[in-house]
Design an enzyme around this catalytic site. Sequence first.
Site, short mmCIF file in Angstrom:
data_model
loop_
_atom_site.label_atom_id
_atom_site.label_comp_id
_atom_site.label_asym_id
_atom_site.label_seq_id
_atom_site.Cartn_x
_atom_site.Cartn_y
_atom_site.Cartn_z
N SER A 127 20.70 67.76 63.68
CA SER A 127 20.47 68.63 62.54
C SER A 127 21.69 69.49 62.27
O SER A 127 22.44 69.85 63.19
CB SER A 127 19.29 69.54 62.87
OG SER A 127 19.21 70.60 61.95
N TYR A 151 15.06 75.73 69.05
CA TYR A 151 15.07 74.43 68.36
C TYR A 151 16.50 73.91 68.20
O TYR A 151 16.81 72.78 68.56
CB TYR A 151 14.38 74.55 66.99
CG TYR A 151 14.69 73.40 66.08
CD1 TYR A 151 14.20 72.13 66.35
CD2 TYR A 151 15.52 73.55 64.97
CE1 TYR A 151 14.51 71.06 65.55
CE2 TYR A 151 15.84 72.48 64.16
CZ TYR A 151 15.34 71.24 64.45
OH TYR A 151 15.67 70.17 63.66
N LYS A 155 18.75 70.50 69.92
CA LYS A 155 19.54 69.46 69.24
C LYS A 155 20.96 69.41 69.82
O LYS A 155 21.53 68.33 70.00
CB LYS A 155 19.57 69.72 67.72
CG LYS A 155 18.22 69.54 67.05
CD LYS A 155 17.70 68.11 67.20
CE LYS A 155 16.30 67.92 66.70
NZ LYS A 155 15.74 66.58 67.00
N1 UFG Z 1 13.40 79.73 51.31
C1 UFG Z 1 12.78 80.63 50.46
N2 UFG Z 1 11.42 80.68 50.46
C2 UFG Z 1 10.64 79.87 51.24
C3 UFG Z 1 11.29 78.96 52.12
C4 UFG Z 1 12.68 78.92 52.12
O1 UFG Z 1 13.44 81.38 49.74
O2 UFG Z 1 9.41 79.97 51.21
C5 UFG Z 1 14.87 79.63 51.28
C6 UFG Z 1 15.55 79.91 52.63
O3 UFG Z 1 15.82 81.28 52.77
C7 UFG Z 1 16.81 79.04 52.52
C8 UFG Z 1 16.36 77.84 51.67
O4 UFG Z 1 15.19 78.29 50.97
O5 UFG Z 1 17.81 79.72 51.81
C9 UFG Z 1 15.98 76.62 52.50
O6 UFG Z 1 15.06 76.98 53.50
P1 UFG Z 1 14.22 75.89 54.33
O7 UFG Z 1 13.26 76.63 55.21
O8 UFG Z 1 13.67 74.87 53.41
O9 UFG Z 1 15.34 75.17 55.19
P2 UFG Z 1 16.40 75.75 56.23
O10 UFG Z 1 17.75 75.43 55.69
O11 UFG Z 1 16.14 77.13 56.60
O12 UFG Z 1 16.09 74.89 57.53
C10 UFG Z 1 16.02 73.47 57.46
C11 UFG Z 1 15.14 72.98 58.60
C12 UFG Z 1 15.81 73.23 59.91
C13 UFG Z 1 17.20 72.67 59.90
C14 UFG Z 1 17.99 73.17 58.73
C15 UFG Z 1 19.32 72.48 58.66
O13 UFG Z 1 13.89 73.63 58.59
O14 UFG Z 1 15.10 72.61 60.93
O15 UFG Z 1 17.28 72.91 57.52
O16 UFG Z 1 19.99 72.78 57.50
F1 UFG Z 1 17.82 73.02 61.03
#
Ligand code: UFG
Length: 340
Positions: A127, A151, A155
């Site tokens: 990841s 987590y 990885k």
């Molecule tokens: N976000 C919101 N509201 C929400 C959910 C997310 O504003 O309800 C924002 C987050 O702050 C971030 C973006 O949307 O800026 C993406 O968030 P995600 O939770 O969809 O994804 P992340 O990038 O935080 O994490 C994901 C996976 C991880 C992985 C990562 C690698 O969940 O396991 O991508 O890039 F490690």
Amino acid sequence: MAGRRILLTGGAGYIGSHTFLALAEAGHDVVILDNFVNARRSVVDRLAQIVGRPVEAIDADVRDAEALEAAFRKGGFEAVVHFAALKAVSESVEKPLDYFDVNIGGLMTLLRVMEAHDCRRLVFSSSATVYGVPDETPTPETADFRAMNPYGHTKIMGEQILNWLSASDPRWAIGALRYFNPAGAHGSAMIGEDPRDIPNNLFPFIAKVATGELSRIRVFGNDYDTPDGTGVRDYIHVEDLARGHALSLDKLFESGEGHLVNLGTGRGYSVLEVIAAYKRASNRDLPFDIVDRRPGDVPIYVASAGKAAEVLGFRTERTLDEMCASSWAWISGPHSEGTE
Ligand code: UFG
């Protein structure tokens, strides 16, 4: 390339099920192994419907050495694509031992059984999270490891175990794929992301606001150093991501050597851009509130995508609009089951 016998652990999950289809399309003979803790059993039937023949799925935990042993004895696998793992960042902070147990214990059990059966080709789900808060964006594979939570650390540890293993015995050929943010669903709208609880991730959360199952989107912060202040991510269509696994396997068989690549598009979109795109695709009202930053979030994650192009010939084909349209077709269609 001739079809191979492949074991797909975690093959009923979101990325795993799409990868099943990509591997089947590439002519491989694929057996799923899944314990269904975070996947529905009906996925296997739906996969069978899509490919038009029965799909073999073993109901077992990847830490269960006896079950793996039995699967290998019967299966005669030439390679493994290993998805089976836990993946929720916040849960990993609360239950680190579960994460080390499943993600590292499961990997170790699998490697032991593979070795005993002389099967040394593996594609490993890593990841972008291994980069922590990267110094450089787009982020190249040479960036340092930085764990931000258990987590992410599993990885990193997984990759390190695999590196030492290939260094000790050149018969191992391992592809480590660092995923950016998968989104969207299969073109058939028969499989997709279907979280059982309230989703943590942006795409499935927006999808459930679009269907009316959840009422409002929370945008976690609009004061980041990004063009509109909201977090930027490299969203990659899950069908593109799945195809990356087929290319990775081909490469392992062709070259007999391992590789480590990012799988992303090389282009980032903000939370507000994603909401706007989903609104266009679904034609639904998508109300949102700006709330505090989510602890541990990174401002920007964008892949440097050049190495995957060079090593695997991998290029993404699908746009953000296609991710939104396919997600909407899936979530508003008859096959997704919603929060249970
Ligand atoms: N976000 C919101 N509201 C929400 C959910 C997310 O504003 O309800 C924002 C987050 O702050 C971030 C973006 O949307 O800026 C993406 O968030 P995600 O939770 O969809 O994804 P992340 O990038 O935080 O994490 C994901 C996976 C991880 C992985 C990562 C690698 O969940 O396991 O991508 O890039 F490690």
